[in-house]
Design an enzyme around this catalytic site. Sequence first.
Site: not given
Length: 368
Positions: A101, A189
């Site tokens: 992530y 993101e």
Amino acid sequence: MRCFEYSAKKIFKNEGIPVPESYVAKNPEEAEDAAAKLGKPVALKSQVLVGGRGKAGGIKFADSPEEAGKVAKELLGTEIKGEKVIKLLIEEKVNIQSEFYISVIMDRSAKKPVIMASTEGGMEIEEVAKKSPEKIVKYHINPLDEFLPYQAREIARKMGIPNDLISKMGTFILKLFNVFNKYDATIAEINPLVLTPEGLIAADAKFGVDDDALWRHNEFADLEEAKKGEFAYVTLDGDIAVIGNGAGLTLVGMDMINLYGGKPATFLDIGGGASQESIARAINLVLSEPNVKVIFLNVLGGITRADDVANGVITVLNSADHKVPIVIRLTGTNEKEGQRILRDAGIPFEISMEEAAEKAVEICRSLS
Ligand code: GDP
Ligand code: MN
């Protein structure tokens, strides 16, 4: 403005971030073609703005073009957390070895961007934050300083990834930060950022841009999502697109459609003082909705000028490849001129909102 995954990936790719090869498909035939062009197993990903599509059944896989067509048919038109699936991203299925992530978000309380990175990719980050907050590296960036490669590598090192990945992960983080910075983003993101035999690649992409900065980024002008941001716009279940100038008038227009037994497909408020171009964009926007059979354009010109509205309508009708009947109610500022323009172009209009709404419903009924 939040970007769809396919727009976000296009921007990321332009900035040197590796993304899987992909095509957008609006129907099963396009999905089948895309899978044939890719020539390998594919992931079919619903293009909706809500997160957690995977868990909600919005992501499926197919091994052949025929299967891709079949799966596309299943996905298109379904709803993911209340959002209708109109487009799919057909993407080469990546061979995932591990998921990470990384993100850059504007931390409003710190008044600085913050980079977050974790080895716990693929899960929702809120869950990781709850269960194992120590697995998220957070790094604030002073907006007045340059963000340097060694700092990006420091973040990568703190993630606790294998040594041979640190430099590559650092490069990825640096590029993501640069995209965030360049486009005045509010969020950039990648979850998951995946390790494949070919290296690191962005399997998902989430990108949001500060609406107040959109004017200085022409790259976004053509995005469907940016155009939506220009208007107050909601899509509904019905088949009559309702466009009005002003929220109140648009709502009344919807009520009228309902009153005569029709069903609104959109609420689109073009606001006050809309230009000829924005009228044209509004009509094009509802034309891009597959459910729309009739357009009900309800204008009572105040700051908005009826002649601008008329010219906007003509621009679209002349260029649209998708033709649907349009019923126009046009009164107010410069109405004589606006009505003359429509009359000369052979486009019918009404003065009374009730009559226009009734006509829109009748036309719609005659079509089905
Ligand atoms: P989200 O659920 O909306 O965040 O959608 P993602 O694009 O992040 O996909 C969710 C999950 O589906 C990922 O974490 C992966 O595990 C899986 N996934 C997505 N794309 C692929 C792919 O191309 N190959 C494989 N093997 N898995 C994928
Ligand atoms: Mn994701």
